[in-house]
Each structure stands twice: as structure tokens, then as C-alpha cells.
Design a protein around this motif. Structure first.
Motif, PDB file in Angstrom:
ATOM      1  N   ARG A 293       0.628  -1.373   0.134  1.00  0.00           N
ATOM      2  CA  ARG A 293      -0.337  -0.199   0.461  1.00  0.00           C
ATOM      3  C   ARG A 293       0.659   1.224  -0.195  1.00  0.00           C
ATOM      4  O   ARG A 293       0.419   2.026  -0.731  1.00  0.00           O
ATOM      5  CB  ARG A 293      -1.013  -0.369   1.377  1.00  0.00           C
ATOM      6  N   SER A 294       1.685   1.338   0.757  1.00  0.00           N
ATOM      7  CA  SER A 294       2.874   2.241   0.878  1.00  0.00           C
ATOM      8  C   SER A 294       3.407   2.948  -0.505  1.00  0.00           C
ATOM      9  O   SER A 294       3.760   3.883  -0.946  1.00  0.00           O
ATOM     10  CB  SER A 294       4.222   2.394   1.530  1.00  0.00           C
ATOM     11  N   ILE A 295       4.507   1.660  -1.149  1.00  0.00           N
ATOM     12  CA  ILE A 295       4.728   1.803  -2.231  1.00  0.00           C
ATOM     13  C   ILE A 295       3.832   2.427  -3.300  1.00  0.00           C
ATOM     14  O   ILE A 295       3.611   2.978  -4.405  1.00  0.00           O
ATOM     15  CB  ILE A 295       5.319   0.079  -3.279  1.00  0.00           C
ATOM     16  N   PHE A 296       1.968   1.294  -3.364  1.00  0.00           N
ATOM     17  CA  PHE A 296       1.204   2.032  -4.457  1.00  0.00           C
ATOM     18  C   PHE A 296       0.831   3.865  -4.655  1.00  0.00           C
ATOM     19  O   PHE A 296       0.578   4.350  -4.893  1.00  0.00           O
ATOM     20  CB  PHE A 296      -0.121   1.526  -4.721  1.00  0.00           C
ATOM     21  N   GLU A 297       0.790   4.149  -2.463  1.00  0.00           N
ATOM     22  CA  GLU A 297       0.675   5.925  -2.420  1.00  0.00           C
ATOM     23  C   GLU A 297       1.795   6.412  -3.578  1.00  0.00           C
ATOM     24  O   GLU A 297       1.820   8.026  -3.352  1.00  0.00           O
ATOM     25  CB  GLU A 297       0.708   5.478  -1.036  1.00  0.00           C
ATOM     26  N   GLN A 298       2.725   6.311  -3.266  1.00  0.00           N
ATOM     27  CA  GLN A 298       4.287   6.830  -3.638  1.00  0.00           C
ATOM     28  C   GLN A 298       3.807   7.163  -5.345  1.00  0.00           C
ATOM     29  O   GLN A 298       4.149   7.612  -6.124  1.00  0.00           O
ATOM     30  CB  GLN A 298       5.171   6.391  -3.304  1.00  0.00           C
ATOM     31  N   ALA A 299       3.635   6.130  -5.523  1.00  0.00           N
ATOM     32  CA  ALA A 299       3.151   5.476  -7.603  1.00  0.00           C
ATOM     33  C   ALA A 299       1.967   6.806  -7.233  1.00  0.00           C
ATOM     34  O   ALA A 299       2.195   7.841  -8.834  1.00  0.00           O
ATOM     35  CB  ALA A 299       2.885   4.577  -7.511  1.00  0.00           C
ATOM     36  N   LEU A 313      -3.985  -0.304  -4.658  1.00  0.00           N
ATOM     37  CA  LEU A 313      -3.381   0.245  -3.446  1.00  0.00           C
ATOM     38  C   LEU A 313      -5.969   0.222  -3.295  1.00  0.00           C
ATOM     39  O   LEU A 313      -5.929  -0.510  -1.565  1.00  0.00           O
ATOM     40  CB  LEU A 313      -4.220   2.237  -3.979  1.00  0.00           C
ATOM     41  N   THR A 314      -6.424  -0.430  -4.143  1.00  0.00           N
ATOM     42  CA  THR A 314      -7.826  -1.078  -3.329  1.00  0.00           C
ATOM     43  C   THR A 314      -7.111  -1.938  -2.753  1.00  0.00           C
ATOM     44  O   THR A 314      -7.609  -2.357  -1.996  1.00  0.00           O
ATOM     45  CB  THR A 314      -8.906  -1.093  -4.168  1.00  0.00           C
ATOM     46  N   GLU A 315      -7.361  -3.113  -3.285  1.00  0.00           N
ATOM     47  CA  GLU A 315      -6.903  -4.575  -2.680  1.00  0.00           C
ATOM     48  C   GLU A 315      -5.278  -4.224  -1.301  1.00  0.00           C
ATOM     49  O   GLU A 315      -6.132  -5.617  -0.961  1.00  0.00           O
ATOM     50  CB  GLU A 315      -6.047  -5.344  -3.651  1.00  0.00           C
ATOM     51  N   ALA A 316      -4.796  -2.995  -1.515  1.00  0.00           N
ATOM     52  CA  ALA A 316      -3.606  -3.699   0.020  1.00  0.00           C
ATOM     53  C   ALA A 316      -4.959  -3.461   0.868  1.00  0.00           C
ATOM     54  O   ALA A 316      -4.852  -3.358   2.217  1.00  0.00           O
ATOM     55  CB  ALA A 316      -2.794  -3.039  -0.744  1.00  0.00           C
ATOM     56  N   HIS A 317      -5.376  -2.038   0.676  1.00  0.00           N
ATOM     57  CA  HIS A 317      -6.549  -1.749   1.651  1.00  0.00           C
ATOM     58  C   HIS A 317      -7.065  -3.046   2.100  1.00  0.00           C
ATOM     59  O   HIS A 317      -7.370  -3.286   3.138  1.00  0.00           O
ATOM     60  CB  HIS A 317      -7.464  -0.484   1.104  1.00  0.00           C
ATOM     61  N   LEU A 318      -8.374  -3.494   1.400  1.00  0.00           N
ATOM     62  CA  LEU A 318      -9.239  -4.302   2.130  1.00  0.00           C
ATOM     63  C   LEU A 318      -8.899  -5.464   1.729  1.00  0.00           C
ATOM     64  O   LEU A 318      -9.112  -6.855   2.864  1.00  0.00           O
ATOM     65  CB  LEU A 318      -9.774  -4.737   0.228  1.00  0.00           C
ATOM     66  N   TRP A 319      -7.641  -6.141   1.623  1.00  0.00           N
ATOM     67  CA  TRP A 319      -6.774  -7.469   2.620  1.00  0.00           C
ATOM     68  C   TRP A 319      -6.626  -6.589   3.950  1.00  0.00           C
ATOM     69  O   TRP A 319      -7.044  -7.976   4.993  1.00  0.00           O
ATOM     70  CB  TRP A 319      -5.263  -7.722   1.479  1.00  0.00           C
ATOM     71  N   GLU A 320      -6.398  -6.057   4.260  1.00  0.00           N
ATOM     72  CA  GLU A 320      -5.928  -5.219   6.135  1.00  0.00           C
ATOM     73  C   GLU A 320      -7.979  -5.350   6.273  1.00  0.00           C
ATOM     74  O   GLU A 320      -7.906  -5.993   7.299  1.00  0.00           O
ATOM     75  CB  GLU A 320      -5.959  -4.616   6.053  1.00  0.00           C
ATOM     76  N   VAL A 321      -8.494  -4.599   5.857  1.00  0.00           N
ATOM     77  CA  VAL A 321     -10.086  -4.573   6.505  1.00  0.00           C
ATOM     78  C   VAL A 321     -10.968  -6.392   6.348  1.00  0.00           C
ATOM     79  O   VAL A 321     -11.054  -6.277   7.382  1.00  0.00           O
ATOM     80  CB  VAL A 321     -10.794  -4.086   5.488  1.00  0.00           C
ATOM     81  N   ASN A 322     -10.930  -6.851   5.360  1.00  0.00           N
ATOM     82  CA  ASN A 322     -11.237  -8.364   5.366  1.00  0.00           C
ATOM     83  C   ASN A 322     -10.834  -9.474   5.877  1.00  0.00           C
ATOM     84  O   ASN A 322     -11.183 -10.333   6.101  1.00  0.00           O
ATOM     85  CB  ASN A 322     -11.478  -8.603   4.034  1.00  0.00           C
ATOM     86  N   ALA A 323      -8.863  -8.943   6.544  1.00  0.00           N
ATOM     87  CA  ALA A 323      -8.800  -9.968   8.178  1.00  0.00           C
ATOM     88  C   ALA A 323      -9.236  -9.718   8.733  1.00  0.00           C
ATOM     89  O   ALA A 323      -8.773 -10.722   9.649  1.00  0.00           O
ATOM     90  CB  ALA A 323      -7.071 -10.358   7.042  1.00  0.00           C
ATOM     91  N   TYR A 324      -9.757  -8.653   9.429  1.00  0.00           N
ATOM     92  CA  TYR A 324     -10.084  -8.109  10.346  1.00  0.00           C
ATOM     93  C   TYR A 324      -9.245  -7.653  11.165  1.00  0.00           C
ATOM     94  O   TYR A 324      -9.582  -7.531  12.574  1.00  0.00           O
ATOM     95  CB  TYR A 324     -10.451  -9.460  11.834  1.00  0.00           C
ATOM     96  N   MET A 325      -7.641  -6.789  10.698  1.00  0.00           N
ATOM     97  CA  MET A 325      -6.832  -6.358  10.476  1.00  0.00           C
ATOM     98  C   MET A 325      -7.099  -4.411  11.040  1.00  0.00           C
ATOM     99  O   MET A 325      -5.510  -4.820  10.942  1.00  0.00           O
ATOM    100  CB  MET A 325      -5.620  -7.651  10.691  1.00  0.00           C
ATOM    101  N   SER A 326      -7.395  -4.636  10.611  1.00  0.00           N
ATOM    102  CA  SER A 326      -7.428  -3.019  10.400  1.00  0.00           C
ATOM    103  C   SER A 326      -7.858  -2.178  11.015  1.00  0.00           C
ATOM    104  O   SER A 326      -8.738  -2.193  12.135  1.00  0.00           O
ATOM    105  CB  SER A 326      -8.488  -2.504   9.025  1.00  0.00           C
ATOM    106  N   GLU A 327      -6.418  -1.086  11.604  1.00  0.00           N
ATOM    107  CA  GLU A 327      -7.273   0.048  13.230  1.00  0.00           C
ATOM    108  C   GLU A 327      -7.808   0.993  12.473  1.00  0.00           C
ATOM    109  O   GLU A 327      -8.572   1.642  12.930  1.00  0.00           O
ATOM    110  CB  GLU A 327      -5.333   0.430  13.242  1.00  0.00           C
TER     111      GLU A 327
END
Length: 523
Positions: A293-299, A313-327
Motif C-alpha cells: 500500500r505504501s508503494i502504491f501511494e508513492q506511485a 491500492l484498493t486490494e491492499a486496503h481491502l486485504w487488511e480490512v477483510n482480515a479483521y486487522m484494520s485499525e
């Protein structure tokens, strides 16, 4: 600037259009029109836009404009009937819809070479550029030539559908059929970085296909693979072999490009997209998704209109969200929605777009809509293994986990050595766990962890399966490892962020929560 699409290169500095090594004659106004459409390919261009840009606002008849558009289409092998590259939108205007690879580093000429084996390729060759050479028929049967040639053409077509690829047309590549030509010479003549060669050998009841990917700059062999398949319907054999070859080559080519980037100092948005996806696929975990996600944001800070980066970027955010580990779940879902919306406006509807949208809809607790998206993705590209995996994942949230294995079997047939294989076993294990098939769930989840030990979520599912089988010490060990990797993970967070209200799913999921609780996962 040079733009690459299909087997054409369009050089705005030299004012040249090339197809392979051939320079295509093109009138000045037609070149200008094509350049304007390509530069503005992210939007529909109106007739007034074209008149202002090409004719400086002078009055131009519709017939004159149509003549120039037809000439532009003809120059790039398109037509008004097909509209493969230049599309007319009724009462709106025109848009260039071909897949473009840009090379901003292109100058008025490449470095001089002596034509020998040590000659280097110009730096302007597109990144993911490949020529698929006609596969050799080793069976000695002339009647097999048509089958082998058709397989080469289908493979070229499959690879050309991959995003950001520049693929030489089979018509151009077939000029090399039956000739022994060094891959480096092919690279120089066709302007590609990679050459795919292969052969087909036919036996009484089996078909063997050998393929090898070669670096056209150094001549080094990057990857080789052999496929053996029982003889069956020839069209089914072609489809399965070409799909597997295209996916395997895609994995190897992206990895090769990522290795090239290690020695490159200034990275543009496309370079960073490649690096982001490489991190995402190699570091299969929430931690890896955060790094990607950090690399995609840089791009995006370099190019905020790159659809590939936006989908990453969408996939990177959603991996974290759908694994119940987003803060910050709500914020990450909002950012994913924004990126997805922008990507949808930049690229034609593709399987990858529907694939990403399905993950977003799961995060938005709309699994029925997610299933419709993934069914569209499968209809657009049934040979893409990830769409089948996502279909199996969506079925879990719909209380249809018994259907998951069929989807995963298809994906594994298409890409048996995929870098995401660990997550596929994790999904199979989750489906088994949902259905109460505990021993099978334990086996598959252990396999998932063996392949991708950094992936956090399978440890908690394994802990639940072991606890439900009354293997308490093993369950506690799995839970402890999971907590070490993901200290934020809580059963209560899973309950709060559950993505479906399907009653079958909820009953099955509650049993998993009970197993996690027994294993010592905190509430």
C-alpha cells in the motif's frame, strides 16, 4: 514520448508510427489526431476538441473529420466496424481504448550497435514486452501443424489481454516460423525485452508442451516449463494449455521486471506499480499488504491516473480490512471506494476491475452484489485463476462453502504453482471449517501455513479447527503464533466487522468463534 500498443510503437518525437520493424506511412494531420486521442485516452474526446486541437478551431466538415478518423484507424489496423482501438461513442465523441504502455525515456534514437551478439537493446523497449514465437511441431506429423499454430495464436491472444503488456502480433511473429534466429536478434528487430519459445510433441495418448522464456537483451533463460496432458478434445487441450502458459509466464515476467528495478535509481509510477504488486504477491500477509500500500501511494503521487496502481491500492486496503486487522476500518474502506471509483473511470470494464469491486462489496457487507461482480469477471476472463478464487471466497459469505472447492480446483488447474497458492489452501481450509470438516480443515490450513508462513489469518482458523477437535495444546500453539504475528486480532472485532448477515454463514461462523475462544484467542 513513445507509446506502445498491440505490436505498434508511436513515437511523438520522431513523428513515427511503427508496426514491429516496419514504419507505417501516416499523414501529418492523421498523426496529430492519433496523438491527441492517445494522450487523452482517459476521457471521451468531442468533435469540438478535435477541431480545436488539429484544425485550430477552423470550420471542418463531418466528412473531413470522418476521413481522418478512418485513416487513423486504418494506420493501426482498426476499422469503423471493429473499433478495437478507436471507439466512437454516439452523440459523445471518440476515445482511444487500447492498452497503452508509455516510455517517457524514449529519445530520438537508440544506442548504435554493430549487429553482433553483444549488441545491447535500446532502453526504449517497453517493460512487459514479449514476442511469442511460433511453437515447433516435434511430432513429425504435418497434420499437427494447424493445431500447434492455433495454440501459438491463442497463447498470443491470452497474453495480450494481460494488463500493461506489449505483445507482438502472431502475424508478425510467424515471419520467423521455421527459422533459427537468436532471441537477442528477435528482441532487437521487434523491440521487445522477452521472447517466449516452445515446442509441442504428440504421442499416442498424450501431448507434451515445452516452453521457455528468454531475456532478449542478455539471451539468458529466465524460466522453463513442461506440460503433459492426456489427449482429449483439441479445443479443450488448447484452451487449458494456453491459459496455464499465459498465467505462468505472467508470474515470471513480472518477477523478472521487479529484479530489473533493483538496479534502477529513479522509478516512475509504472515501475512502482510493478514493485507494489511484487511485494503484495511475495509477502502474502497483512504486513505485506501494508508495505505494498505504501508503494502504491508513492506511485499515485507521481501519476494519480494510473488504473493499475489504483486497483493495487484498493486490494491492499481491502486485504487488511477483510482480515479483521484494520485499525481504521471505515477510513480504509472509504479510501478503497475512492480508488475503485477512479479506476472505473480510467479503464474499460475488465475482469480485474470486477474482481477488485467484489472485494470492496464484501467489505461493504454486500456479498450478493459481490457475487454478481465476480460472475461478470469470470465471463470476461475465465482463464484468470484469481476470479475463480474470489468466487469461492464470496460463496463462503453466502453460506455456500460447499461450492468453494470447485472454484479453487479450477484456479489450481489454471495456475498450479501460483505465488498465492498458500492463500488458496487457506480458503479451502476455511470452507472446510465452516462446513465442520475439521480434519480436512486442519490439513489444508497447515498446508497454507507451510507455503505462506507470514500470513496471519490461517493461524486463527487452524487454532479454531484444532480446538474443536479437542487438540488443545496444538490449538493454543497456533493461536499464540497468530497473536504474535497479529496482536490486533480479536474475536469481538470479527463479530463486529462480519461481512454478511446470511443465516447459514452466521451459524457456521459462530462455531468458529467458539473454537477460537477455546484456543485462547482473546475476545
Amino acid at each position: 514520448m513513445r507509446y506502445f500498443f498491440e505490436d505498434y510503437s508511436f513515437d511523438t518525437e520522431r513523428r513515427e508510427l511503427q508496426r514491429g520493424p516496419e514504419i507505417i506511412p501516416i499523414a501529418r494531420q492523421v498523426f496529430a489526431l492519433l496523438e491527441y486521442l492517445i494522450r487523452n485516452r482517459d476521457r471521451v474526446v468531442s468533435k469540438d476538441d478535435l477541431v480545436d486541437a488539429i484544425w485550430n478551431g477552423r470550420i471542418v466538415s463531418d466528412a473531413a473529420l470522418t476521413t481522418r478518423l478512418n485513416a487513423a484507424r486504418n494506420a493501426v489496423g482498426d476499422s469503423g466496424q471493429e473499433q478495437r482501438l478507436i471507439k466512437t461513442l454516439a452523440r459523445q465523441g471518440f476515445r482511444f481504448v487500447g492498452t497503452i504502455v508509455e516510455d517517457r525515456a524514449a529519445g530520438p534514437g537508440g544506442p548504435a550497435t554493430d549487429g553482433g551478439e553483444s549488441a545491447r537493446m535500446p532502453s526504449t523497449t517497453p517493460r512487459l514486452s514479449v514476442a511469442v514465437m511460433p511453437f515447433a511441431n516435434l511430432s513429425g506429423e504435418v497434420r499437427q501443424d494447424d493445431f500447434v499454430d492455433a495454440m501459438t495464436e491463442n497463447l498470443t491472444s491470452d497474453i495480450s489481454r494481460l494488463p500493461d503488456y506489449f505483445v507482438i502480433s502472431s502475424k508478425t511473429a510467424f515471419a520467423f516460423k521455421g527459422k533459427t534466429v537468436d532471441a537477442r536478434q528477435i528482441g532487437r528487430e521487434l523491440g521487445v525485452r522477452y521472447v517466449l519459445e516452445g515446442s509441442v510433441q504428440s504421442g499416442a495418448d498424450r501431448l507434451r508442451v515445452n516452453a521457455q522464456l528468454i531475456d532478449a537483451e542478455s539471451g539468458a533463460h529466465i524460466w522453463a516449463e513442461r506440460f503433459d496432458k492426456p489427449r482429449s478434445d483439441p479445443f479443450e487441450m488448447q484452451d487449458e494449455i494456453t491459459a496455464r502458459l499465459a498465467r505462468a509466464m505472467d508470474i515470471q515476467l513480472v518477477a523478472a521486471e521487479a529484479r530489473r528495478l533493483q538496479s534502477k535509481e529513479a522509478l516512475d509510477a509504472v515501475d512502482l506499480a510493478l514493485r507494489g504488486w511484487t511485494v503484495f504477491f511475495q509477502k502474502v500477509s497483512v504486513a505485506g499488504a501494508r508495505e505494498a500500500r505504501s508503494i502504491f501511494e508513492q506511485a499515485l503521487r507521481i501519476d494519480n491516473a494510473n488504473a493499475d496502481v489504483l486497483m493495487g491500492l484498493t486490494e491492499a486496503h481491502l486485504w487488511e480490512v477483510n482480515a479483521y486487522m484494520s485499525e481504521a476500518r471505515a477510513e480504509q474502506v472509504r479510501l478503497a471506494e475512492t480508488a475503485m471509483s477512479k479506476a472505473s473511470g480510467l479503464t474499460p470494464l475488465t475482469a480485474r476491475l470486477h474482481f477488485c469491486r467484489a472485494a470492496l462489496l464484501i467489505a461493504l457487507r454486500a456479498p450478493e452484489r459481490a457475487l454478481r461482480e465476480i460472475e461478470l469477471a469470470i465471463s470476461l476472463d475465465p482463464d484468470l485463476p484469481y476470479v475463480h478464487v474470489r468466487a469461492g471466497w464470496v460463496k463462503v459469505f453466502l453460506g455456500r462453502s460447499e461450492e468453494t472447492e470447485g472454484h479453487l480446483s479450477t484456479a489450481m488447474r489454471l495456475s498450479p504453482r501460483d505465488p498465492m497458492l498458500g492463500t488458496w489452501y487457506a480458503l479451502l481450509g476455511l470452507a472446510d471449517l465452516q462446513l465442520g470438516r475439521l480434519d480436512m480443515a486442519v490439513d489444508r490450513l497447515r498446508r497454507a501455513i507451510e507455503i505462506a508462513p507470514a500470513n496471519e489469518l490461517p493461524y486463527f482458523h487452524l487454532a479454531a479447527a484444532l480446538a474443536l477437535r479437542d487438540r488443545q495444546s496444538e490449538a493454543a500453539e497456533a493461536a499464540e503464533t497468530g497473536r504474535r504475528l497479529a496482536p490486533i486480532f480479536r474475536i469481538g472485532k470479527c463479530r463486529l466487522e462480519v461481512q454478511s448477515d446470511n443465516p447459514v454463514f452466521l451459524v457456521q461462523r459462530n462455531r468458529i468463534y467458539q473454537g477460537m475462544e477455546r484456543a485462547g484467542v482473546p475476545e
